[in-house]
Design a protein around this motif. Structure first.
Motif, PDB file in Angstrom:
ATOM      1  N   LEU A  41       0.845  -1.187   0.000  1.00  0.00           N
ATOM      2  CA  LEU A  41       0.000   0.000   0.000  1.00  0.00           C
ATOM      3  C   LEU A  41       0.888   1.247   0.000  1.00  0.00           C
ATOM      4  CD1 LEU A  41      -2.989   0.968   0.262  1.00  0.00           C
ATOM      5  CD2 LEU A  41      -2.586   1.064   2.719  1.00  0.00           C
ATOM      6  N   ASP A 101       0.789   7.314   0.809  1.00  0.00           N
ATOM      7  CA  ASP A 101      -0.271   8.316   0.654  1.00  0.00           C
ATOM      8  C   ASP A 101      -1.674   7.707   0.739  1.00  0.00           C
ATOM      9  OD1 ASP A 101       1.658  10.231   0.383  1.00  0.00           O
ATOM     10  OD2 ASP A 101       1.506  10.368  -1.797  1.00  0.00           O
ATOM     11  N   ALA A 102      -1.791   6.413   0.556  1.00  0.00           N
ATOM     12  CA  ALA A 102      -3.099   5.763   0.539  1.00  0.00           C
ATOM     13  C   ALA A 102      -3.550   5.331   1.938  1.00  0.00           C
ATOM     14  CB  ALA A 102      -3.077   4.561  -0.378  1.00  0.00           C
ATOM     15  N   ASN A 108      -4.230   6.982   4.662  1.00  0.00           N
ATOM     16  CA  ASN A 108      -5.321   7.798   5.204  1.00  0.00           C
ATOM     17  C   ASN A 108      -6.367   8.176   4.181  1.00  0.00           C
ATOM     18  OD1 ASN A 108      -4.176   7.858   7.820  1.00  0.00           O
ATOM     19  ND2 ASN A 108      -2.735   9.441   7.144  1.00  0.00           N
ATOM     20  N   ALA A 109      -6.387   7.486   3.052  1.00  0.00           N
ATOM     21  CA  ALA A 109      -7.357   7.793   1.996  1.00  0.00           C
ATOM     22  C   ALA A 109      -8.776   7.436   2.442  1.00  0.00           C
ATOM     23  CB  ALA A 109      -7.002   7.037   0.725  1.00  0.00           C
ATOM     24  N   ILE A 110      -9.726   8.165   1.907  1.00  0.00           N
ATOM     25  CA  ILE A 110     -11.143   7.900   2.200  1.00  0.00           C
ATOM     26  C   ILE A 110     -11.662   6.947   1.128  1.00  0.00           C
ATOM     27  CG2 ILE A 110     -13.435   8.922   2.370  1.00  0.00           C
ATOM     28  CD1 ILE A 110     -12.027  11.550   3.185  1.00  0.00           C
ATOM     29  N   GLN A 111     -12.265   5.839   1.576  1.00  0.00           N
ATOM     30  CA  GLN A 111     -12.813   4.878   0.625  1.00  0.00           C
ATOM     31  C   GLN A 111     -14.127   5.406   0.075  1.00  0.00           C
ATOM     32  OE1 GLN A 111     -13.016   0.884   2.076  1.00  0.00           O
ATOM     33  NE2 GLN A 111     -14.217   0.169   0.362  1.00  0.00           N
TER      34      GLN A 111
END
Length: 68
Positions: free
Chosen positions: A57, A60-61, A63-66
């Motif tokens: 992963l 940067d991903a 804390n990404a919002i799904q």
């Protein structure tokens, strides 16, 4: 972009005799949008079929919002 904007699609695929897997594809097409035409040419080689892979992963991903 809609399917109507794709023109002159050409595709060639190479199939392995022993496994029947697609191992290579060449594709070209024109994309027409807002009165302009863009030509797209792709060549794809597929190897290591049915082999395990490790996917890391990207930081940067984390804390990404799904979505969806």
């Amino acid at each position: 972009m809609t399917y109507d904007s794709l023109k002159n699609i050409k595709m060639t695929a190479w199939i392995a005799k022993d496994t029947s897997f697609v191992v290579k594809m060449d594709m070209s097409m024109d994309v027409v949008t807002e009165g302009q035409t863009m030509s797209l040419v792709m060549s794809i080689s597929i190897d290591n079929i049915n082999q395990p892979v490790t996917i890391t992963l990207p930081p940067d991903a984390v804390n990404a919002i799904q979505l969806g």
